[in-house]
Design an enzyme around this catalytic site. Structure first.
Site, PDB file in Angstrom:
ATOM      1  N   GLY A  41       1.818   5.411   2.920  1.00  0.00           N
ATOM      2  CA  GLY A  41       3.136   4.768   2.233  1.00  0.00           C
ATOM      3  C   GLY A  41       4.215   5.846   1.933  1.00  0.00           C
ATOM      4  O   GLY A  41       5.384   5.414   2.112  1.00  0.00           O
ATOM      5  N   LYS A  45     -12.971  20.441  -0.879  1.00  0.00           N
ATOM      6  CA  LYS A  45     -14.255  21.236  -0.943  1.00  0.00           C
ATOM      7  C   LYS A  45     -13.992  22.527  -0.621  1.00  0.00           C
ATOM      8  O   LYS A  45     -14.269  23.474  -1.429  1.00  0.00           O
ATOM      9  CB  LYS A  45     -15.221  20.855  -0.028  1.00  0.00           C
ATOM     10  CG  LYS A  45     -16.016  19.392  -0.179  1.00  0.00           C
ATOM     11  CD  LYS A  45     -16.910  19.068   0.763  1.00  0.00           C
ATOM     12  CE  LYS A  45     -17.979  17.799   0.493  1.00  0.00           C
ATOM     13  NZ  LYS A  45     -18.798  17.883   1.760  1.00  0.00           N
ATOM     14  N   GLY A  89       0.895  -1.002   0.042  1.00  0.00           N
ATOM     15  CA  GLY A  89       0.097   0.144  -0.080  1.00  0.00           C
ATOM     16  C   GLY A  89       0.717   1.193   0.051  1.00  0.00           C
ATOM     17  O   GLY A  89       0.390   2.282   0.607  1.00  0.00           O
ATOM     18  N   HIS A 145     -12.366  10.169   3.461  1.00  0.00           N
ATOM     19  CA  HIS A 145     -12.147  10.484   4.692  1.00  0.00           C
ATOM     20  C   HIS A 145     -12.526  12.213   5.040  1.00  0.00           C
ATOM     21  O   HIS A 145     -12.406  12.941   3.977  1.00  0.00           O
ATOM     22  CB  HIS A 145     -10.662  10.263   5.486  1.00  0.00           C
ATOM     23  CG  HIS A 145     -11.071   8.732   5.716  1.00  0.00           C
ATOM     24  ND1 HIS A 145      -9.587   7.949   4.785  1.00  0.00           N
ATOM     25  CD2 HIS A 145     -11.458   7.788   6.435  1.00  0.00           C
ATOM     26  CE1 HIS A 145      -9.693   6.464   5.264  1.00  0.00           C
ATOM     27  NE2 HIS A 145     -10.983   6.567   6.226  1.00  0.00           N
ATOM     28  N   THR A 203      -5.863   5.968  14.267  1.00  0.00           N
ATOM     29  CA  THR A 203      -6.865   7.079  14.114  1.00  0.00           C
ATOM     30  C   THR A 203      -7.188   7.645  12.720  1.00  0.00           C
ATOM     31  O   THR A 203      -6.276   7.145  11.474  1.00  0.00           O
ATOM     32  CB  THR A 203      -6.596   8.107  15.107  1.00  0.00           C
ATOM     33  OG1 THR A 203      -7.785   9.113  15.056  1.00  0.00           O
ATOM     34  CG2 THR A 203      -5.475   8.790  14.680  1.00  0.00           C
ATOM     35  N   ASN A 204      -7.615   8.671  12.458  1.00  0.00           N
ATOM     36  CA  ASN A 204      -7.672   9.230  11.009  1.00  0.00           C
ATOM     37  C   ASN A 204      -6.563   9.946  10.783  1.00  0.00           C
ATOM     38  O   ASN A 204      -6.173  10.915  11.193  1.00  0.00           O
ATOM     39  CB  ASN A 204      -9.046  10.495  11.094  1.00  0.00           C
ATOM     40  CG  ASN A 204     -10.405   9.911  11.528  1.00  0.00           C
ATOM     41  OD1 ASN A 204     -10.554   9.260  12.709  1.00  0.00           O
ATOM     42  ND2 ASN A 204     -11.291  10.038  10.430  1.00  0.00           N
ATOM     43  N   TYR A 262     -16.128  -3.370   7.427  1.00  0.00           N
ATOM     44  CA  TYR A 262     -14.507  -2.837   7.464  1.00  0.00           C
ATOM     45  C   TYR A 262     -13.881  -3.217   8.584  1.00  0.00           C
ATOM     46  O   TYR A 262     -12.783  -3.726   8.633  1.00  0.00           O
ATOM     47  CB  TYR A 262     -14.293  -1.459   7.118  1.00  0.00           C
ATOM     48  CG  TYR A 262     -12.889  -0.768   6.889  1.00  0.00           C
ATOM     49  CD1 TYR A 262     -12.167  -1.233   6.221  1.00  0.00           C
ATOM     50  CD2 TYR A 262     -12.416   0.109   8.024  1.00  0.00           C
ATOM     51  CE1 TYR A 262     -10.675  -0.634   6.103  1.00  0.00           C
ATOM     52  CE2 TYR A 262     -11.432   0.543   7.855  1.00  0.00           C
ATOM     53  CZ  TYR A 262     -10.318   0.226   7.171  1.00  0.00           C
ATOM     54  OH  TYR A 262      -8.991   0.636   7.040  1.00  0.00           O
TER      55      TYR A 262
END
Length: 311
Positions: A18, A189, A12, A181, A166-167, A138
């Site tokens: 990565g 946006k 990945g 995410h 975490t995020n 998931y």
């Protein structure tokens, strides 16, 4: 085994973490690193995965590859999120075992935690209750990977670390406004709305809180975990920001002055996620970037790479 002696494989490697991990390892003296993406090897395919591992014969594997979505993506692709991740994880871990790899550092997800656990969430409570419905398939695939790693350590002696991440966010992320995410979605946006002068709609109420970890800091943490830790470990900062706070910071960074709307018909996900990071801090980890600086670096990178980043 010293850094220069390790044969390191990163799966990945084309993703947000990565890219950061390749730089972190290079800067820390890891000289023999093979970084692969889905374009190099389809890890859902057992035979292809085994051929790749047999060819390189790694001593240390950072398993980052996954079929990853945000909340809406996980809700819309429940079967794919489960099956692809189970195949990827099972193939990678068993291929590592077959070639005598000494350690696998696997990227988990804090989605594995249930709403039933106490805050801050502790690694000792991973198996308590079911995961939040929005990301359950998931999350179950990640729980299954932890079970496999535990079983392989017990039967075959292959060391492991399971990072309950975490995020994550940073350069090279998937800036997908629909299925991505929260931070990369918001960055895209804000960039578009600031450039076009459009109104901007943000999903949810803004009240949900998340512990966001910058990719460069996550890579640093992963290296420390590989060098010093066995078992499950929370990969987070220990500090949470609400989505509304995050939006306010992005307003400042982007210079956006337009109309901002909160779409409460869209899900917030879990209202709060806070993590016990005592195991990580015991390794000497401390984030190298403030949240504000990390958001600015990410926004600037996207601003300079917006055309390719949207692909």
């Amino acid at each position: 085994m010293t850094a220069s002696d390790e044969r390191v494989l990163i799966t990945g490697a084309g993703g947000v973490i990565g890219h950061a991990l390749k730089k972190e390892l290079h800067d820390s003296g890891y000289l023999n690193v093979l970084a692969i993406t889905s374009q190099d090897v389809d890890l859902r395919n057992q035979a292809a995965t085994e051929r790749a591992f047999e060819s390189f014969r790694p001593t240390l594997v950072f398993h980052l590859a996954a079929r990853v979505y945000g909340i809406m993506g996980n809700m819309a692709n429940r079967g794919i999120a489960y099956l692809d991740n189970v195949r990827i994880n099972t193939n990678v871990i068993d291929a590592a075992r077959q070639v005598g790899c000494r350690k696998v550092v696997a990227m988990g997800s804090t989605a594995i935690y249930s709403d039933r656990v106490r805050l801050p969430m502790s690694e000792d409570e991973i198996w308590i209750g079911e995961p939040h419905h929005s990301e359950a398939p998931y999350a179950h695939s990640k729980r299954g990977m932890l079970a496999q790693l535990e079983a392989y350590k017990e039967q075959y002696g292959m060391d492991y670390a399971f990072c309950v991440s975490t995020n994550l966010f940073g350069p090279h992320d998937k800036f997908d406004e629909k299925f991505g995410h929260v931070i990369p979605s918001l960055v895209s946006k804000f960039h578009r709305a600031a450039a076009l002068g459009d109104s901007l709609s943000v999903w949810g109420t803004g009240k949900a809180e998340r512990d966001f970890l910058f990719s460069s800091d996550a890579a640093y943490a992963l290296r420390l975990v590989a060098e010093k830790h066995t078992g499950a470990i929370n990969l987070a900062t220990g500090t949470s920001f609400s989505i509304r706070q995050t939006v306010d910071i992005l307003c400042s960074i982007s210079g956006y002055k337009g109309k901002l709307e909160w779409d409460s018909t869209k899900p917030d996900g879990q209202k709060m996620r806070a993590y016990d990071v005592s195991r990580l801090t015991a390794l000497g980890f401390k984030p190298r970037h403030t949240f504000e600086d990390a958001l600015a670096i990410t926004y600037d990178w996207y601003n300079n790479n917006a055309t390719s980043a949207r692909k």
